[in-house]
Design a protein around this motif. Structure first.
Motif, PDB file in Angstrom:
ATOM      1  N   LYS A  52       0.839  -1.207   0.000  1.00  8.62           N
ATOM      2  CA  LYS A  52       0.000   0.000   0.000  1.00  8.62           C
ATOM      3  C   LYS A  52       0.875   1.258   0.000  1.00  8.62           C
ATOM      4  CE  LYS A  52      -3.135   2.554   3.011  1.00  8.62           C
ATOM      5  NZ  LYS A  52      -2.245   3.478   3.664  1.00  8.62           N
ATOM      6  N   GLU A  53       1.871   1.293   0.887  1.00  9.71           N
ATOM      7  CA  GLU A  53       2.738   2.463   0.988  1.00  9.71           C
ATOM      8  C   GLU A  53       3.528   2.706  -0.299  1.00  9.71           C
ATOM      9  OE1 GLU A  53       5.015   1.833   4.579  1.00  9.71           O
ATOM     10  OE2 GLU A  53       3.236   2.118   5.842  1.00  9.71           O
ATOM     11  N   LEU A  54       4.018   1.639  -0.926  1.00 11.13           N
ATOM     12  CA  LEU A  54       4.755   1.795  -2.178  1.00 11.13           C
ATOM     13  C   LEU A  54       3.834   2.247  -3.310  1.00 11.13           C
ATOM     14  CD1 LEU A  54       7.093  -1.323  -1.945  1.00 11.13           C
ATOM     15  CD2 LEU A  54       7.672   1.074  -1.442  1.00 11.13           C
ATOM     16  N   THR A  55       2.581   1.796  -3.284  1.00 11.87           N
ATOM     17  CA  THR A  55       1.605   2.239  -4.282  1.00 11.87           C
ATOM     18  C   THR A  55       1.265   3.710  -4.065  1.00 11.87           C
ATOM     19  OG1 THR A  55       0.710  -0.003  -4.412  1.00 11.87           O
ATOM     20  CG2 THR A  55      -0.656   1.763  -5.305  1.00 11.87           C
ATOM     21  N   GLU A  56       1.155   4.131  -2.815  1.00 15.00           N
ATOM     22  CA  GLU A  56       0.920   5.548  -2.516  1.00 15.00           C
ATOM     23  C   GLU A  56       2.074   6.405  -3.029  1.00 15.00           C
ATOM     24  OE1 GLU A  56      -1.883   5.444   1.481  1.00 15.00           O
ATOM     25  OE2 GLU A  56       0.296   5.303   1.749  1.00 15.00           O
ATOM     26  N   LYS A  57       3.287   5.915  -2.871  1.00 15.88           N
ATOM     27  CA  LYS A  57       4.462   6.644  -3.369  1.00 15.88           C
ATOM     28  C   LYS A  57       4.386   6.808  -4.890  1.00 15.88           C
ATOM     29  CE  LYS A  57       9.548   6.339  -3.312  1.00 15.88           C
ATOM     30  NZ  LYS A  57       9.851   7.698  -2.916  1.00 15.88           N
ATOM     31  N   ALA A  58       3.954   5.759  -5.584  1.00 18.86           N
ATOM     32  CA  ALA A  58       3.873   5.810  -7.051  1.00 18.86           C
ATOM     33  C   ALA A  58       2.767   6.747  -7.535  1.00 18.86           C
ATOM     34  CB  ALA A  58       3.639   4.408  -7.612  1.00 18.86           C
ATOM     35  N   THR A  59       1.645   6.731  -6.837  1.00 15.96           N
ATOM     36  CA  THR A  59       0.478   7.495  -7.300  1.00 15.96           C
ATOM     37  C   THR A  59       0.389   8.895  -6.709  1.00 15.96           C
ATOM     38  OG1 THR A  59      -0.956   6.629  -5.547  1.00 15.96           O
ATOM     39  CG2 THR A  59      -0.864   5.387  -7.631  1.00 15.96           C
ATOM     40  N   GLY A  60       1.052   9.117  -5.580  1.00 17.85           N
ATOM     41  CA  GLY A  60       0.927  10.395  -4.895  1.00 17.85           C
ATOM     42  C   GLY A  60      -0.409  10.567  -4.200  1.00 17.85           C
ATOM     43  N   GLU A  61      -1.109   9.470  -3.995  1.00 21.90           N
ATOM     44  CA  GLU A  61      -2.442   9.494  -3.379  1.00 21.90           C
ATOM     45  C   GLU A  61      -2.422   8.741  -2.052  1.00 21.90           C
ATOM     46  OE1 GLU A  61      -4.952  11.148  -4.558  1.00 21.90           O
ATOM     47  OE2 GLU A  61      -4.563  11.371  -6.703  1.00 21.90           O
ATOM     48  N   GLN A  62      -3.310   9.162  -1.132  1.00 24.38           N
ATOM     49  CA  GLN A  62      -3.562   8.401   0.086  1.00 24.38           C
ATOM     50  C   GLN A  62      -4.575   7.320  -0.264  1.00 24.38           C
ATOM     51  OE1 GLN A  62      -2.164   8.756   3.241  1.00 24.38           O
ATOM     52  NE2 GLN A  62      -0.742  10.083   2.135  1.00 24.38           N
ATOM     53  N   LEU A  63      -4.303   6.077   0.104  1.00 28.47           N
ATOM     54  CA  LEU A  63      -5.134   4.952  -0.325  1.00 28.47           C
ATOM     55  C   LEU A  63      -5.692   4.174   0.863  1.00 28.47           C
ATOM     56  CD1 LEU A  63      -2.780   3.615  -3.144  1.00 28.47           C
ATOM     57  CD2 LEU A  63      -4.758   5.133  -3.409  1.00 28.47           C
TER      58      LEU A  63
END
Length: 122
Positions: A52-63
């Motif tokens: 989740k945290e790595l995906t947030e880093k890629a997207t710039g979004e809170q997930l």
């Protein structure tokens, strides 16, 4: 980072919807003293949080994890034996959702496969 000090990112490349990441686990982190004493194992929920945290880093979004259609733990991750993990995240963004397909490996061993949908937080 929700679980401070559990891991550090050693290499992070994101291009055209694919993130290739190398992380180093802190084998001295207190989480491993309880899970399990004398035989540390990376908790599955922590792996999902890292993804989740790595995906947030890629997207710039809170997930927020909405649904996981497939989680397969293929091998035990013992931070004393395998403290470096490679994660590949294939990410697609559709309106207010982010879909991720992940594979996590150490050395030549497939440790985790995950398909999930995250909701973008307002």
């Amino acid at each position: 980072m929700l679980i401070e000090g559990l891991y550090v990112i050693k290499d992070y490349k994101y291009d055209q919807g694919t993130a290739n990441v190398t992380i180093h686990l802190n084998k001295e982190h207190p989480i491993f003293k309880g899970h399990f004493p004398g035989n540390p194992v990376m908790p599955g929920v922590c792996m999902i949080q890292i993804i989740k945290e790595l995906t947030e880093k890629a997207t710039g979004e809170q997930l927020f994890l909405k649904v996981s259609s497939n989680i397969k733990f293929m091998a035990i991750i013992n931070p004393e034996e395998n403290d470096t993990l490679q994660l590949t995240l294939n990410i697609s963004i559709n309106e207010r959702e982010v879909k991720v397909k992940n594979t996590t490996t150490f050395q030549d061993t497939l440790a985790l496969k995950l398909s999930a949908t995250f909701q973008i937080q307002d």
